[in-house]
Design an enzyme around this catalytic site. Structure first.
Site, short mmCIF file in Angstrom:
data_model
loop_
_atom_site.label_atom_id
_atom_site.label_comp_id
_atom_site.label_asym_id
_atom_site.label_seq_id
_atom_site.Cartn_x
_atom_site.Cartn_y
_atom_site.Cartn_z
N TRP A 214 0.85 -1.18 0.00
CA TRP A 214 0.00 0.00 0.00
C TRP A 214 0.90 1.25 0.00
O TRP A 214 1.90 1.30 0.71
CB TRP A 214 -0.90 0.01 1.26
CG TRP A 214 -1.70 1.28 1.35
CD1 TRP A 214 -2.83 1.58 0.66
CD2 TRP A 214 -1.40 2.43 2.15
NE1 TRP A 214 -3.26 2.85 0.97
CE2 TRP A 214 -2.40 3.39 1.89
CE3 TRP A 214 -0.38 2.74 3.06
CZ2 TRP A 214 -2.42 4.65 2.50
CZ3 TRP A 214 -0.40 3.99 3.67
CH2 TRP A 214 -1.41 4.93 3.40
N ASP A 381 -16.56 11.53 -2.19
CA ASP A 381 -15.94 10.26 -1.78
C ASP A 381 -16.71 9.68 -0.60
O ASP A 381 -17.87 10.01 -0.33
CB ASP A 381 -14.45 10.52 -1.46
CG ASP A 381 -13.59 9.31 -1.73
OD1 ASP A 381 -13.55 8.41 -0.86
OD2 ASP A 381 -12.94 9.23 -2.79
N ASP A 382 -16.05 8.82 0.13
CA ASP A 382 -16.61 8.09 1.27
C ASP A 382 -17.31 9.02 2.27
O ASP A 382 -16.86 10.15 2.49
CB ASP A 382 -15.41 7.41 1.97
CG ASP A 382 -15.84 6.31 2.90
OD1 ASP A 382 -17.05 6.17 3.13
OD2 ASP A 382 -14.95 5.60 3.39
N LYS A 491 -16.62 6.08 -8.45
CA LYS A 491 -15.35 5.53 -7.95
C LYS A 491 -15.71 4.28 -7.16
O LYS A 491 -16.40 4.35 -6.14
CB LYS A 491 -14.66 6.56 -7.05
CG LYS A 491 -13.36 6.05 -6.46
CD LYS A 491 -12.67 7.18 -5.69
CE LYS A 491 -11.47 6.71 -4.90
NZ LYS A 491 -10.93 7.77 -4.04
N TRP A 492 -15.24 3.14 -7.64
CA TRP A 492 -15.60 1.83 -7.06
C TRP A 492 -14.41 1.35 -6.24
O TRP A 492 -13.41 0.91 -6.77
CB TRP A 492 -15.90 0.87 -8.20
CG TRP A 492 -16.26 -0.53 -7.85
CD1 TRP A 492 -15.71 -1.32 -6.89
CD2 TRP A 492 -17.25 -1.34 -8.51
NE1 TRP A 492 -16.29 -2.56 -6.90
CE2 TRP A 492 -17.25 -2.60 -7.89
CE3 TRP A 492 -18.13 -1.12 -9.56
CZ2 TRP A 492 -18.09 -3.64 -8.30
CZ3 TRP A 492 -18.96 -2.15 -9.97
CH2 TRP A 492 -18.94 -3.39 -9.34
N ASP A 493 -14.58 1.46 -4.93
CA ASP A 493 -13.45 1.18 -4.03
C ASP A 493 -13.55 -0.25 -3.48
O ASP A 493 -14.60 -0.92 -3.56
CB ASP A 493 -13.51 2.19 -2.88
CG ASP A 493 -12.16 2.43 -2.23
OD1 ASP A 493 -11.23 1.65 -2.48
OD2 ASP A 493 -12.05 3.40 -1.44
N ASN A 495 -11.60 -2.04 -0.03
CA ASN A 495 -10.55 -1.70 0.93
C ASN A 495 -10.05 -2.78 1.86
O ASN A 495 -9.49 -2.47 2.91
CB ASN A 495 -11.00 -0.50 1.77
CG ASN A 495 -10.91 0.79 0.97
OD1 ASN A 495 -9.88 1.09 0.39
ND2 ASN A 495 -12.00 1.51 0.90
N CYS A 541 -10.74 1.20 -7.80
CA CYS A 541 -9.86 1.60 -6.72
C CYS A 541 -9.89 0.47 -5.70
O CYS A 541 -10.89 -0.24 -5.56
CB CYS A 541 -10.43 2.89 -6.09
SG CYS A 541 -9.60 3.41 -4.57
N ASP A 563 -3.04 5.49 -3.17
CA ASP A 563 -3.43 6.49 -2.18
C ASP A 563 -2.29 7.46 -1.94
O ASP A 563 -2.49 8.52 -1.35
CB ASP A 563 -3.78 5.81 -0.85
CG ASP A 563 -5.23 5.37 -0.82
OD1 ASP A 563 -6.00 5.79 -1.70
OD2 ASP A 563 -5.58 4.58 0.07
C1 DGJ Z 1 -9.43 4.22 -0.09
C2 DGJ Z 1 -9.26 4.99 -1.36
O1 DGJ Z 1 -8.09 4.62 -2.00
C3 DGJ Z 1 -9.27 6.48 -1.04
O2 DGJ Z 1 -9.05 7.23 -2.19
C4 DGJ Z 1 -10.60 6.83 -0.42
O3 DGJ Z 1 -11.61 6.65 -1.35
C5 DGJ Z 1 -10.84 5.98 0.81
N1 DGJ Z 1 -10.68 4.59 0.53
C6 DGJ Z 1 -12.22 6.23 1.35
O4 DGJ Z 1 -12.52 5.37 2.36
#
Ligand code: DGJ
Length: 761
Positions: A214, A381-382, A491-493, A495, A541, A563
């Site tokens: 990351w 965003d989020d 934007k499809w994240d 995580n 993403c 990021d």
């Molecule tokens: C991870 C993404 O890479 C960021 O750009 C952002 O969207 C955050 N998540 C939001 O939780």
């Protein structure tokens, strides 16, 4: 002799696939490469050659090598030369005299893993088929490519393996995949099934891979091949930041600009394996496909399994040649939809500007300011849904938080539109928080093993996309938002990685299918959404770049590269990413200083200069900028808009690598197809005291065109700029001389080149 051939547009060379009935040889002739294999005397396929294009010849049998070895295990009694361990294989099997790792393995009802897949038939046809449920490169017209489909059969099992080879007319690309079909009645378990395998003649290569973590994704790593297995892989449920589903084998002397290199790239977003096994005779077996580790696919009678596609690229023009082929293919024949060719909007994303702390007024204030600066798309965003004030809650509840957004997403989006901006929205569709209505209603919808604890990542859990009802549910929620609000961009994240992989919805015998079924579910959701909302630009993403792979690019023409928006870190990230992926796929944003990931201060100018070489965005609170900064941002955006066609579609060359030497300098250039325009960037990390002389040699220009170079007096022939270069005069030394204060640490220069004169004819 069966022959289907066509002329390559650029070269006039004939490319295509030929089968020689007499010698039983297949010859795939690409623009600059040949790929030759044969039907062996045991009816399996043997590999003969992959390399620079050679003339088609009446026979290539002299390329078959298998010397008798006293210690070899042999297929035929009395024939001590025919051992599969000594023969280069096309799609190697397990257990019958070849001791290297096979391309596939089938576990049968009687416990046997032994197979004998032999040649049954083949077809050669124009065009290239789509792969069911999977992303793949495509053609727009049938004459762009040609496909060879070979069917192998195991008579005892009544199973077939269908190998697909597609060669493009104008690109040095060989796209490969395999499909296993169980026509028999017994249950077969596929424990390994690679997408492609190549047994190279020798192992005098370096293996190049894109590795990282990351915030430092896709760094270029090069190592020499040694005897034994060297591999990279992912077991995390996504292609991952740790390794990218790609490797290349390059000759030792191959550099960015010259020499031979073979690329293997997998159009897949899940667990993969890419490996090279160097055997006792120095043969290098390169293969790529789904990671066999913890994989098993049950094939009942009548069922089939299609592997993802491996895209093999050949270059004798160094790594830049390899990259340019991948770029062109992935930009124009992998990415699809309306946004593939359309100029991408310059966006502002509020994540680093506000994190979770915003309301409608704050968003509108930022958007108003952004509009003044020339931003075209505002991305929320989020934090807009459920009760999402932190990362502990609400994933899965894709309904606007009316405390923050009293007019909902529709209301906000329309207000943003009224300002003259498009509106974009963040989702993380594959996840759920325990604190959510979705989890309350469907606690069994997460990937988990009943009775075992389920580990979290960022307080969230992975939805079980191997279940159709889960994908349908999320589809309906997302589609409801997109139907109601004028959203132009998503934007499809994603995580977190998978843990405790299990699904109560699947039989015990199918539990190891989950990671692949999951990815098929993700692809299906993407497919449905991109079809219902073709006007929406999707950006993928995954905590930044944890799923920056060709599979995602098929649905989302751009991806959030990392990021890490620090300009210095971005040099390595973008340089490495460009080995396979085009600039049109790389989201690149200017963010605030001190940088939120590494706390480094770099100038706004250098942050802009770095982000120009990607799809530009800003990720900071523009209302907090000084007037001078705003003015500079305005200029940057206007400069980018003038050049974005060139950046999005031009030919990209890496010039100076941050992975070589001290890594203090990086340079690259993007050149228009007619070579009348170019944009070069030179970046220096630390200033050197009292430095020696340095210059930047450009590449890709037309020798006899004269160019004007922004910031330099006069005009220069391409030949001068490429051979004598642009000479620096202390710009990067950090000193002050003749009233000019030079760059210092983290300084950069952009050179815009424009043709001023046509070449004399
Ligand atoms: C991870 C993404 O890479 C960021 O750009 C952002 O969207 C955050 N998540 C939001 O939780």
């Amino acid at each position: 002799m069966q022959t289907v051939r066509f002329d390559a547009k650029e070269t006039g060379k004939q490319t295509g696939i030929q089968f020689n009935e007499k010698t039983k040889e297949f010859h795939i002739q690409g623009k600059d490469f040949s790929y030759i294999f044969t039907i062996l005397k045991n009816n399996q396929l043997g590999h003969l050659y992959y390399g620079k294009r050679v003339h088609h010849s009446p026979s290539f049998s002299h390329l078959f090598t298998s010397e008798p070895k006293a210690t070899a295990s042999c297929v035929f009694e009395g024939d001590i030369a025919f051992s599969l361990d000594l023969i280069k294989q096309e799609y190697p099997s397990y257990g019958t005299t070849d001791y290297r790792e096979p391309a596939y393995q089938l576990f049968q009802e009687n416990g046997s893993r032994i197979t004998h897949f032999e040649y049954k038939s083949h077809r050669i046809y124009p065009g290239k088929p789509a792969l069911e449920g999977l992303p793949a490169v495509y053609t727009e017209t049938e004459d762009e490519a040609e496909t060879l489909e070979i069917t192998l059969i195991d008579m005892l099992l009544q199973a077939e393996i269908i190998l697909l080879y597609s060669v493009y007319k104008d690109l040095n690309v060989l796209a490969r995949s395999a499909r296993v079909v169980n026509h028999g009645s017994q249950k077969l378990n596929l424990t390994r099934v690679m997408s492609a395998n190549v047994d190279f003649f020798d192992s005098d290569y370096d293996m190049v891979q894109l590795s990282g973590a990351w915030a430092r994704e896709r760094h270029m790593v090069t190592r020499s091949l040694v005897p034994g297995i060297q591999s990279i892989s992912s077991t995390r449920g996504t292609s991952s930041t740790q390794q990218n589903p790609f490797f290349a084998l390059k000759r030792k002397k191959t550099d960015e600009h010259k020499g031979e290199v073979f690329g293997f790239s997998l159009v897949y977003s899940g667990n993969f394996l890419a490996q090279v096994e160097v055997d006792q005779y120095g043969v290098a077996r390169g293969s790529i496909g789904i990671n066999p580790f913890d994989f098993n696919w049950l094939l009942e009678g009548g069922e089939s399994f299609q592997t993802p596609e491996a895209v093999l690229v050949y270059s004798d023009q160094g790594l830049n040649g390899l990259s340019q082929t991948y770029h062109q293919l992935y930009r124009t024949r992998l990415a699809k939809g309306r946004w593939r060719d359309q100029a991408r909007p310059v966006l502002l994303n509020n994540w680093e500007a506000t994190y979770f702390d915003f309301d409608e007024e704050k968003i509108l204030t930022i958007a108003r300011e952004a509009r003044e600066l020339g931003i075209e798309l505002f991305v929320l965003d989020d934090g807009w849904f459920g009760n999402r004030d932190n990362d502990k809650t609400s994933l899965g509840d894709w309904v606007a938080d009316h405390k923050k957004l009293p007019n909902g997403i529709g209301g906000l989006a329309r207000k943003i539109n009224d300002l003259g901006l498009r509106f974009g929205l963040w989702f993380e569709p594959e996840m759920v928080s325990k604190a959510s209505s979705l989890y309350e209603e469907h606690p069994d919808w997460i990937i988990h093993v009943p009775g075992r604890q389920a580990s979290h990542g960022r307080n969230q859990f992975v939805l079980d996309y191997s279940r159709k009802e889960v994908v349908d549910y999320i589809y309906e929620m997302m589609a409801a938002v997109l139907r109601e609000a004028p959203v132009s961009y998503v934007k499809w994240d994603m995580n977190r990685y998978m843990t405790e992989i299990g699904s109560p919805a699947l039989a015990a015998a199918r539990q190891r299918e989950i990671p692949h079924r999951y990815i098929l579910g993700v692809y299906q959701l993407y497919d449905r959404l991109t079809k219902e909302f073709p006007e929406v630009l999707f950006e993928s993403c995954a905590s930044g770049g944890a799923r920056f792979d060709p599979g995602m690019l098929y649905y989302a023409p751009q991806a959030w590269t990392s990021d890490d928006t620090d300009a210095v870190e971005r040099l390595r990230i973008q340089y490495g990413t460009s080995l396979v992926y085009p600039l049109s796929s790389m989201g690149a944003h200017v963010s605030a200083v001190p940088n939120h990931q590494v706390k480094r201060h770099t100038s706004l100018e250098t942050r802009g200069n770095t982000a120009y070489f990607g799809m530009l965005g800003y990720e900071l609170d523009v209302t907090k900028m000084t007037d001078d900064e705003k003015q500079l941002v305005k200029e940057q955006i206007s400069f980018y808009k003038k050049n974005r066609e060139l950046i999005q579609n031009g030919t990209f060359y890496r010039l100076i690598s941050p992975f070589e030497g001290a890594g203090n300098a990086t340079a690259w250039i993007v050149v228009s197809h007619d070579r009348k325009e170019a944009l070069a960037g030179y970046f220096q990390v630390l200033a050197e005291p009292n430095p020696g002389y340095s210059r930047l040699l450009l590449i890709g220009l037309a020798e006899d065109i004269q160019y004007r170079v922004d910031g330099l007096d006069g005009t220069f022939y391409g030949s001068v700029l490429m051979n004598a270069g642009i000479h620096f005069k202390g710009e990067f030394s950090g000193i002050e001389a003749e009233g000019i204060e030079y760059g210092g640490d983290f300084s950069s220069r952009i050179f815009k080149l424009e043709a001023v004169k046509e070449p004399a004819r």
